[in-house]
Design an enzyme around this catalytic site. Structure first.
Site, PDB file in Angstrom:
ATOM      1  N   ARG A   1      52.042  70.279  80.010  1.00  0.00           N
ATOM      2  CA  ARG A   1      51.076  69.765  80.262  1.00  0.00           C
ATOM      3  C   ARG A   1      50.580  68.733  78.783  1.00  0.00           C
ATOM      4  NH1 ARG A   1      48.505  70.468  84.432  1.00  0.00           N
ATOM      5  NH2 ARG A   1      46.223  70.735  84.616  1.00  0.00           N
TER       6      ARG A   1
ATOM      7  N   ASP B   1      39.179  71.706  94.060  1.00  0.00           N
ATOM      8  CA  ASP B   1      39.637  73.284  93.954  1.00  0.00           C
ATOM      9  C   ASP B   1      38.407  73.919  94.703  1.00  0.00           C
ATOM     10  OD1 ASP B   1      41.387  73.372  91.002  1.00  0.00           O
ATOM     11  OD2 ASP B   1      40.227  71.947  91.668  1.00  0.00           O
TER      12      ASP B   1
ATOM     13  N   ARG C   1      39.268  73.504  98.316  1.00  0.00           N
ATOM     14  CA  ARG C   1      40.297  74.442  98.872  1.00  0.00           C
ATOM     15  C   ARG C   1      39.965  75.803  98.958  1.00  0.00           C
ATOM     16  NH1 ARG C   1      44.242  71.289  94.724  1.00  0.00           N
ATOM     17  NH2 ARG C   1      45.091  69.845  96.059  1.00  0.00           N
TER      18      ARG C   1
ATOM     19  N   HIS D   1      40.581  72.140  86.126  1.00  0.00           N
ATOM     20  CA  HIS D   1      41.193  71.803  87.105  1.00  0.00           C
ATOM     21  C   HIS D   1      42.723  72.324  86.809  1.00  0.00           C
ATOM     22  CE1 HIS D   1      42.824  69.863  90.594  1.00  0.00           C
ATOM     23  NE2 HIS D   1      43.654  68.812  89.872  1.00  0.00           N
TER      24      HIS D   1
HETATM   25  P1  NAD Z   1      51.303  56.988  91.394  1.00  0.00           P
HETATM   26  O1  NAD Z   1      52.445  57.066  90.569  1.00  0.00           O
HETATM   27  O2  NAD Z   1      51.510  57.136  92.780  1.00  0.00           O
HETATM   28  O3  NAD Z   1      50.359  55.940  90.699  1.00  0.00           O
HETATM   29  C1  NAD Z   1      49.981  55.671  89.409  1.00  0.00           C
HETATM   30  C2  NAD Z   1      49.405  54.230  89.358  1.00  0.00           C
HETATM   31  O4  NAD Z   1      49.062  54.154  88.363  1.00  0.00           O
HETATM   32  C3  NAD Z   1      50.483  53.166  90.027  1.00  0.00           C
HETATM   33  O5  NAD Z   1      49.740  52.449  90.988  1.00  0.00           O
HETATM   34  C4  NAD Z   1      50.627  52.660  88.517  1.00  0.00           C
HETATM   35  O6  NAD Z   1      50.704  51.290  88.580  1.00  0.00           O
HETATM   36  C5  NAD Z   1      49.266  52.783  87.800  1.00  0.00           C
HETATM   37  N1  NAD Z   1      49.282  52.700  86.188  1.00  0.00           N
HETATM   38  C6  NAD Z   1      50.228  53.217  85.655  1.00  0.00           C
HETATM   39  N2  NAD Z   1      49.987  52.723  84.296  1.00  0.00           N
HETATM   40  C7  NAD Z   1      48.808  51.773  84.481  1.00  0.00           C
HETATM   41  C8  NAD Z   1      48.067  51.025  83.632  1.00  0.00           C
HETATM   42  N3  NAD Z   1      48.453  50.891  82.282  1.00  0.00           N
HETATM   43  N4  NAD Z   1      47.147  50.311  83.932  1.00  0.00           N
HETATM   44  C9  NAD Z   1      46.732  50.390  85.309  1.00  0.00           C
HETATM   45  N5  NAD Z   1      47.574  50.956  86.399  1.00  0.00           N
HETATM   46  C10 NAD Z   1      48.386  51.736  85.939  1.00  0.00           C
HETATM   47  O7  NAD Z   1      50.609  58.478  90.842  1.00  0.00           O
HETATM   48  P2  NAD Z   1      49.356  59.247  92.069  1.00  0.00           P
HETATM   49  O8  NAD Z   1      50.038  60.154  92.788  1.00  0.00           O
HETATM   50  O9  NAD Z   1      48.673  58.104  92.457  1.00  0.00           O
HETATM   51  O10 NAD Z   1      48.455  59.970  90.856  1.00  0.00           O
HETATM   52  C11 NAD Z   1      47.815  59.261  89.799  1.00  0.00           C
HETATM   53  C12 NAD Z   1      47.181  60.219  89.060  1.00  0.00           C
HETATM   54  O11 NAD Z   1      46.371  61.349  89.323  1.00  0.00           O
HETATM   55  C13 NAD Z   1      48.164  61.392  88.326  1.00  0.00           C
HETATM   56  O12 NAD Z   1      47.813  61.557  86.838  1.00  0.00           O
HETATM   57  C14 NAD Z   1      47.962  62.580  89.104  1.00  0.00           C
HETATM   58  O13 NAD Z   1      48.581  63.819  88.619  1.00  0.00           O
HETATM   59  C15 NAD Z   1      46.591  62.465  89.271  1.00  0.00           C
HETATM   60  N6  NAD Z   1      45.815  63.484  90.301  1.00  0.00           N
HETATM   61  C16 NAD Z   1      44.814  64.049  90.052  1.00  0.00           C
HETATM   62  C17 NAD Z   1      44.255  64.868  91.000  1.00  0.00           C
HETATM   63  C18 NAD Z   1      43.038  65.534  90.770  1.00  0.00           C
HETATM   64  O14 NAD Z   1      42.639  66.649  91.475  1.00  0.00           O
HETATM   65  N7  NAD Z   1      42.375  65.340  89.404  1.00  0.00           N
HETATM   66  C19 NAD Z   1      44.936  65.146  92.341  1.00  0.00           C
HETATM   67  C20 NAD Z   1      45.994  64.178  92.553  1.00  0.00           C
HETATM   68  C21 NAD Z   1      46.513  63.487  91.580  1.00  0.00           C
END
Ligand code: NAD
Length: 343
Positions: free
Chosen positions: A112, A172, A175, A199
Site C-alpha cells: 500500500r 463498501d 456492497r 476503505h
Molecule cells: P486508470 O489507469 O484507468 O486511469 C487513471 C487515470 O489517471 C488515467 O486517465 C491517467 O491519464 C490519469 N492520470 C495519471 N496521472 C495523472 C496526472 N498527473 N494528471 C492527470 N491525470 C493523470 O485507473 P482507474 O481504474 O481509473 O483508477 C484510478 C484510481 O481510482 C486508482 O487509484 C484506483 O485504485 C482508484 N479506485 C478507487 C476506488 C475507491 O473506492 N476509492 C475504486 C476503484 C478505483
C-alpha cells in the site's frame, strides 16, 4: 463555414435579446483522470443530469479527446450538458466540485505504501493546480489508497476540512447492504447498516446498528456477523473487503459501482440534501482516534461539503477496531516522503 460566416448566419437567424452567454453554465463539475473510474463517474453524472458543464482533465491527450468526442456525440440525449477537456488546469476554473480519480491502481502484491507514494507524487503536481483555479471547490477524492489520498489532498489544497471528502466506505457500505439484502430478500435501500474506517482491509462493519425498519439484527442474534453467529453471516464482511479484488480478477479493474457511489455523494452536495453517507474526512478526536488521519464515519453532506459527523453509538469492540483502522492508515502515511511542506 468560418466563424465570421457563422456570425452572419446567426445575425439573420436570431434577434438577440439577452446579454452574451458565459462559456460555462452555473454548475461546473470537473473530473481529474479519464481512465476507467473517471469515465464511470462521468457517465453517472451525465445520466443523472447533475451539472451544466462537465470537464475532464487527464495526461493521456488522445484517449481523452476520444472519450470526450464520444460523449459529445450523445449530447442530444444528455440534456445538452457541455463536455470539455484539457490538460491545462485553466479549463477547470471555477468548478464547484472536483472529483480526483487520477493515479495508479493497486496491483496485487503491491504494498500500500508504494501505491500511496506514487499517487502522492501525482497529487503534489495536480492538487495545488486544482486549488489555484477553483479555490472554493469541494474535492471528492477517489484515488487509492483513498483515506491516505484524502489526507494528502486536504494538506496540499489547504482547504478547510469540510471541503475535502474521500469516497471512503460509501462503496463498501453499498456492497455490505447489497449482500445483506440478498440474504433477506429486501431492497438494499431497506437495509440500514454501514462500514466505517479504512476503505480497505481494516474496515469496520458496524453490525451493532444493522437494522431493518428499526429492528436491529443484533437483538435477534447477539453474534450476528461474528463467529458463532448465524451461518454464513460472518463471511459477509470478508466478502465486502474482497469485493474489489473479485471484480479485478474477473475484468481487470472496478469502475461502475465507484462511479455510481461518487455521483450519489455529488448529488447530496450539489442539491444540498443533508443526506448521510459514510465518507472519509479528517477525524482526529472522534472515538478516541489520536492519529492525524482521514477515515470514514457517517457524515451529513450538503452544499458546504461535510456539514457534520454523526455521533453514532459503537460497541467497545467496534471502537477498538476503528482505532486500529486509524493506526493502519497512519502507518502508511508515516512512510510517505513529501516534496511540499504539509503542516
Ligand atoms: P486508470 O489507469 O484507468 O486511469 C487513471 C487515470 O489517471 C488515467 O486517465 C491517467 O491519464 C490519469 N492520470 C495519471 N496521472 C495523472 C496526472 N498527473 N494528471 C492527470 N491525470 C493523470 O485507473 P482507474 O481504474 O481509473 O483508477 C484510478 C484510481 O481510482 C486508482 O487509484 C484506483 O485504485 C482508484 N479506485 C478507487 C476506488 C475507491 O473506492 N476509492 C475504486 C476503484 C478505483
Amino acid at each position: 463555414m468560418t466563424s465570421s460566416g457563422d456570425d452572419l448566419l446567426k445575425q439573420s437567424l436570431f434577434t438577440q435579446v439577452g446579454p452574451d452567454c458565459d462559456k460555462y453554465g452555473p454548475r461546473k463539475i470537473t473530473i481529474i483522470g479519464a481512465g476507467k473510474v473517471g469515465m464511470a463517474c462521468g457517465i453517472s453524472i451525465l445520466l443523472k443530469c447533475q451539472c451544466t458543464d462537465l470537464v475532464f482533465v487527464s495526461v493521456t491527450k488522445e484517449k481523452l479527446r476520444g472519450e470526450v468526442l464520444d460523449l459529445q456525440h450523445g449530447s442530444l440525449f444528455l440534456e445538452n450538458i457541455k463536455i470539455h477537456e484539457g490538460d491545462d488546469y485553466s479549463v477547470t476554473t471555477g468548478s464547484s466540485v472536483v472529483i480526483i480519480t487520477a493515479g495508479e491502481r493497486q496491483h496485487p502484491d503491491d504494498p500500500r505504501l508504494r501505491l500511496a507514494q506514487r499517487n502522492l507524487n501525482i497529487y503534489e503536481k495536480i492538487v495545488p493546480e486544482i486549488a489555484r483555479h477553483s479555490p472554493n471547490a469541494i474535492l471528492i477524492v477517489v484515488t487509492n489508497p483513498v483515506d491516505v489520498m484524502t489526507y494528502v489532498a486536504w494538506k496540499l489544497s489547504k482547504f478547510p476540512r469540510h471541503r475535502v471528502i474521500g469516497s471512503g466506505t460509501n462503496l463498501d457500505s453499498s456492497r455490505f447492504r447489497h449482500l445483506i439484502a440478498e440474504r433477506l430478500k429486501v431492497s438494499p435501500t431497506s437495509v440500514h447498516g454501514w462500514i466505517a474506517g479504512e476503505h480497505g482491509d481494516s474496515s469496520v462493519p458496524i453490525w451493532s446498528s444493522v437494522n431493518i425498519s428499526g429492528k436491529r439484527l443484533s437483538t435477534i442474534h447477539t453474534k450476528i456477523g461474528q463467529k458463532g453467529g448465524p451461518e454464513g453471516w460472518d463471511a459477509i464482511h470478508q466478502q465486502v473487503i474482497d469485493g474489489a479484488r473479485d471484480v479485478v480478477k474477473l475484468k481487470g479493474y472496478t469502475n461502475w459501482a465507484i462511479g455510481l457511489s461518487c455521483s450519489a455523494i455529488l448529488s447530496s452536495i450539489i442539491f444540498h440534501k443533508q443526506s448521510i453517507h459514510p465518507v472519509s474526512c479528517f477525524v482526529k478526536g472522534q472515538y478516541g482516534i489520536t492519529e492525524d488521519v482521514c477515515l470514514s464515519l457517517p457524515c451529513v453532506l450538503n452544499s458546504n461539503g461535510v456539514d457534520s459527523i454523526v455521533n453514532v453509538d459503537l460497541t467497545e469492540k467496534e471502537t477498538k477496531m476503528l482505532q486500529r483502522s486509524a493506526c493502519a492508515i497512519a502507518d502508511v502515511q508515516r512512510g510517505l516522503s513529501w516534496k511540499h511542506a504539509h503542516d
